[in-house]
Every structure is written in structure tokens, then in C-alpha cells.
Design a protein around this motif. Structure first.
Motif, short mmCIF file in Angstrom:
data_model
loop_
_atom_site.label_atom_id
_atom_site.label_comp_id
_atom_site.label_asym_id
_atom_site.label_seq_id
_atom_site.Cartn_x
_atom_site.Cartn_y
_atom_site.Cartn_z
N THR A 113 0.83 -1.20 0.00
CA THR A 113 0.00 0.00 0.00
C THR A 113 0.87 1.25 0.00
O THR A 113 0.60 2.20 -0.74
CB THR A 113 -0.95 -0.01 1.22
N SER A 128 2.39 1.66 -3.41
CA SER A 128 1.36 2.13 -4.33
C SER A 128 1.12 3.62 -4.15
O SER A 128 1.04 4.38 -5.13
CB SER A 128 0.07 1.35 -4.12
N GLU A 129 1.02 4.06 -2.91
CA GLU A 129 0.77 5.47 -2.65
C GLU A 129 1.92 6.35 -3.16
O GLU A 129 1.69 7.40 -3.76
CB GLU A 129 0.52 5.72 -1.17
N ILE A 151 -6.43 4.02 -4.12
CA ILE A 151 -5.96 2.64 -4.01
C ILE A 151 -7.16 1.80 -3.62
O ILE A 151 -7.90 2.14 -2.71
CB ILE A 151 -4.84 2.50 -2.96
N TYR A 192 -8.54 -2.52 -3.28
CA TYR A 192 -8.10 -3.90 -3.11
C TYR A 192 -9.18 -4.82 -3.67
O TYR A 192 -10.36 -4.61 -3.41
CB TYR A 192 -7.91 -4.21 -1.61
#
Length: 157
Positions: free
Chosen positions: A65, A68-69, A92, A94
């Protein structure tokens, strides 16, 4: 009667194809006063076993995460630095990229257009399960623009 602002969804996965789509979507948005939502879907299905127990630790999911950020922030910064474009939000999610991109995200955010690359990162998944782009093109709740050229509409070498 006021017209709603066009909202472009750009799903990204770190591939060159997705980044070309991002570049093109930002250019379209900047030239027309549109909004861009850039989305990275972390596919949690690849971490599930037969009993649906998570096979990876919470620390690993947290790190994915965070990565990704950082990636999404860098894309937003690129849009600001190169096109002085700031009407962009990053997200983001999931789950299943196919479902989230074609249905869930569009429903939640009211996107009018999805701009995505012709292929993504995972060639094995494409062979076994089919292309995310192909699925989105067939099932999306919004129009889909599949990017095959660079930001200047030149063929990619």
C-alpha cells in the motif's frame, strides 16, 4: 442546466502501457478542463489460499500500500510539473482489478471515461485469465479509450 464535469478514470499498474495512458489522459484533461482519477488496484486474490486465508502478512500488505501510494503521488507530481495540471486525485483499491475498474469505481465516482493501456504488467495472468483491458472494454459502465500510442499519438517502438 449546468453540465457535469467530465471525469476520467486511469487505472495504472506500473507498466509502460499504463503510464502512456496516464500521460494521454492528463493531456486530454488539461486541454479540456476535465478531472482525472488515477487508480491502482492491489489484486488481493493472488494472496489467497484455497481456504481464503491470507498467505501474506499484514506488514507485506502495508508495504504494498505504501509503495502504491508513493507511485501514485509521483504520477500526480508529474502531471503538476509537466502540464501544470492539478485536478487529479489518486486512489488505491483492493480486490479484482477487472470488477473494480469496470464497475465498482465508476459507480462510486461517476467517471464518464476510462483511459487505459492496451496491456498491463502481468503476462501470465493475461494468458490464464484474460486481459483486464479486454474485460473492461467489454463490461465497463463508461466509455473506454484504449491507448496504443504515445502522448503525441505516435506509434510506440
Amino acid at each position: 442546466m449546468t453540465e457535469e464535469k467530465i471525469k476520467i478514470l486511469v487505472p495504472v499498474d506500473g507498466s509502460e502501457s499504463a503510464e502512456r495512458a496516464f500521460d494521454k489522459a492528463v493531456k486530454i484533461a488539461a486541454n479540456n478542463g476535465y478531472h482525472v482519477d488515477v487508480l491502482n488496484v492491489i489484486d488481493t486474490r493472488q494472496f489467497m489460499g484455497e481456504m481464503q486465508d491470507t498467505l501474506i502478512s499484514g506488514d507485506t500488505i502495508y508495504q504494498m500500500t505504501q509503495d502504491s501510494e508513493e507511485y501514485l503521488k509521483s504520477l500526480k507530481q508529474w502531471a503538476h510539473d509537466n502540464l501544470a495540471f492539478d485536478d487529479i486525485d489518486y486512489h488505491i483499491r483492493y480486490g479484482s482489478p477487472k470488477r473494480i475498474i469496470s464497475y465498482d469505481f465508476v459507480k462510486d465516482h461517476g467517471n464518464n471515461l476510462i483511459v487505459m493501456g492496451a496491456t498491463g504488467l502481468n503476462a501470465v495472468e493475461r494468458m490464464l485469465m484474460g486481459s483486464v483491458t479486454e474485460y473492461v472494454n467489454q463490461h465497463a459502465m463508461a466509455d473506454v479509450l484504449i491507448v496504443r500510442t504515445d502522448v503525441n499519438n505516435m506509434p510506440v517502438k
